[in-house]
Design an enzyme around this catalytic site. Structure first.
Site, PDB file in Angstrom:
ATOM      1  N   ASP A   8       0.984  -1.070  -0.010  1.00  0.00           N
ATOM      2  CA  ASP A   8       0.009  -0.178   0.149  1.00  0.00           C
ATOM      3  C   ASP A   8       0.958   1.400  -0.112  1.00  0.00           C
ATOM      4  O   ASP A   8       2.007   1.130   0.253  1.00  0.00           O
ATOM      5  CB  ASP A   8      -0.805  -0.113   1.354  1.00  0.00           C
ATOM      6  CG  ASP A   8      -1.596   1.163   1.252  1.00  0.00           C
ATOM      7  OD1 ASP A   8      -2.409   1.446   0.604  1.00  0.00           O
ATOM      8  OD2 ASP A   8      -1.589   1.892   2.648  1.00  0.00           O
ATOM      9  N   TYR A  10      -0.111   5.017   0.852  1.00  0.00           N
ATOM     10  CA  TYR A  10      -0.442   6.077   1.703  1.00  0.00           C
ATOM     11  C   TYR A  10      -0.615   5.803   3.295  1.00  0.00           C
ATOM     12  O   TYR A  10      -1.409   4.888   3.625  1.00  0.00           O
ATOM     13  CB  TYR A  10      -1.748   6.946   1.474  1.00  0.00           C
ATOM     14  CG  TYR A  10      -1.792   7.637   0.219  1.00  0.00           C
ATOM     15  CD1 TYR A  10      -1.018   8.482  -0.309  1.00  0.00           C
ATOM     16  CD2 TYR A  10      -2.661   7.029  -0.856  1.00  0.00           C
ATOM     17  CE1 TYR A  10      -0.913   8.895  -1.466  1.00  0.00           C
ATOM     18  CE2 TYR A  10      -2.725   7.651  -2.199  1.00  0.00           C
ATOM     19  CZ  TYR A  10      -1.593   8.521  -2.540  1.00  0.00           C
ATOM     20  OH  TYR A  10      -1.630   9.124  -3.802  1.00  0.00           O
ATOM     21  N   ARG A  39      -7.502  13.413   5.871  1.00  0.00           N
ATOM     22  CA  ARG A  39      -7.334  11.983   5.671  1.00  0.00           C
ATOM     23  C   ARG A  39      -8.282  11.085   6.020  1.00  0.00           C
ATOM     24  O   ARG A  39      -8.997  10.150   5.459  1.00  0.00           O
ATOM     25  CB  ARG A  39      -5.938  11.421   6.645  1.00  0.00           C
ATOM     26  CG  ARG A  39      -5.613  10.038   6.303  1.00  0.00           C
ATOM     27  CD  ARG A  39      -5.421   9.724   5.069  1.00  0.00           C
ATOM     28  NE  ARG A  39      -4.853   7.965   5.046  1.00  0.00           N
ATOM     29  CZ  ARG A  39      -4.902   7.418   3.909  1.00  0.00           C
ATOM     30  NH1 ARG A  39      -5.288   7.990   2.806  1.00  0.00           N
ATOM     31  NH2 ARG A  39      -4.628   6.185   4.175  1.00  0.00           N
ATOM     32  N   SER A 114      -2.601   0.625  -4.480  1.00  0.00           N
ATOM     33  CA  SER A 114      -3.168   1.782  -4.091  1.00  0.00           C
ATOM     34  C   SER A 114      -4.634   1.991  -4.374  1.00  0.00           C
ATOM     35  O   SER A 114      -5.085   1.988  -5.683  1.00  0.00           O
ATOM     36  CB  SER A 114      -2.299   3.053  -4.051  1.00  0.00           C
ATOM     37  OG  SER A 114      -2.925   4.136  -3.336  1.00  0.00           O
ATOM     38  N   ASN A 115      -5.441   2.804  -3.487  1.00  0.00           N
ATOM     39  CA  ASN A 115      -6.724   3.339  -3.927  1.00  0.00           C
ATOM     40  C   ASN A 115      -6.361   4.641  -4.605  1.00  0.00           C
ATOM     41  O   ASN A 115      -7.142   5.087  -5.330  1.00  0.00           O
ATOM     42  CB  ASN A 115      -7.566   3.511  -2.599  1.00  0.00           C
ATOM     43  CG  ASN A 115      -8.336   2.721  -2.251  1.00  0.00           C
ATOM     44  OD1 ASN A 115      -8.660   1.601  -2.784  1.00  0.00           O
ATOM     45  ND2 ASN A 115      -8.863   2.739  -0.901  1.00  0.00           N
TER      46      ASN A 115
END
Length: 218
Positions: A8, A10, A39, A114-115
């Protein structure tokens, strides 16, 4: 046997709160509060859009979350400030051990999953000088299914052409680790903030305080 190490981005490779300094430039003494709300809403909006079937890219989600965070803390956001704060996400600080750990795993298949959409991921990883250390940069935007859906992890597996159990997935986000284990990946939770395990009956296979711990999987 692990054939692919999947990371991942972030909070795992990069510190999302390295934007606090930039937030403080525009909103003195409110940078930390704005960053943390930013966030929180960034994650919440991705979940909500997934549940509502109303997908949009992570760059749009990030801008929407920023607007909310600034307004929540009693400030106004003009277009130029929004642009500069959004672009701070292209210059997040990598955690201190990241480059060394990745360098020691160069004989393995390494990927980012990742998103984040490519318009955010690609410049971030390029400016950090980590790009050459990865074989794949995979975004959920390619199938418009945010993690932690089963479809998102299945997309990563297909891109890597491995079996689920041949993947070691690393994330600092407990919800992401839960989703990855639910799908069938082996998991290493990078618990940077010493949080409790999520109460979803899907405990991580291993837990480390930073990425250096994953080297024992060699």
């Amino acid at each position: 046997m692990i054939k692919a190490y999947v990371f991942d981005v972030y909070g795992t490779l990069f510190d999302v709160h390295s934007v606090i300094h930039k937030c403080n430039q525009f909103f003195p003494h409110k940078g930390s509060k704005i960053s943390h709300t930013w966030r929180e809403k960034q994650l919440e909006y991705s979940y909500l859009r997934q549940l509502m079937g109303n997908y949009t890219s992570f760059s749009t989600v990030t801008k929407d979350a920023l607007r909310y965070a600034v307004h929540k803390h009693g400030e106004q956001l003009d277009p130029q400030t929004e642009k500069e704060l959004f672009h701070a996400y292209f210059h997040l600080d990598p955690y201190p051990e990241v480059k060394e750990v990745l360098s020691q795993l160069q004989h393995k298949k390494l990927a980012v999953f990742s998103n984040g959409s490519h318009d955010m991921l690609d410049p971030l990883i390029a400016q950090s000088e980590l790009h050459h250390l990865f074989d794949e940069i995979i975004s959920v935007d390619e199938i418009q299914q945010f993690k932690p859906t089963l479809a998102s992890y299945e997309h990563a597996r297909k891109c890597l052409n491995v079996k689920p159990e041949e993947v070691l997935f690393m994330s600092s986000n407990g919800w992401d680790i839960t989703g990855a284990k639910n799908y069938g990946f082996q998991t290493a939770w990078i618990n940077r903030h010493h949080l409790p395990v999520e109460e979803l009956n899907l405990e991580p296979h291993t837990i480390y305080s930073n990425l250096s711990g994953i080297l024992e999987w060699e």
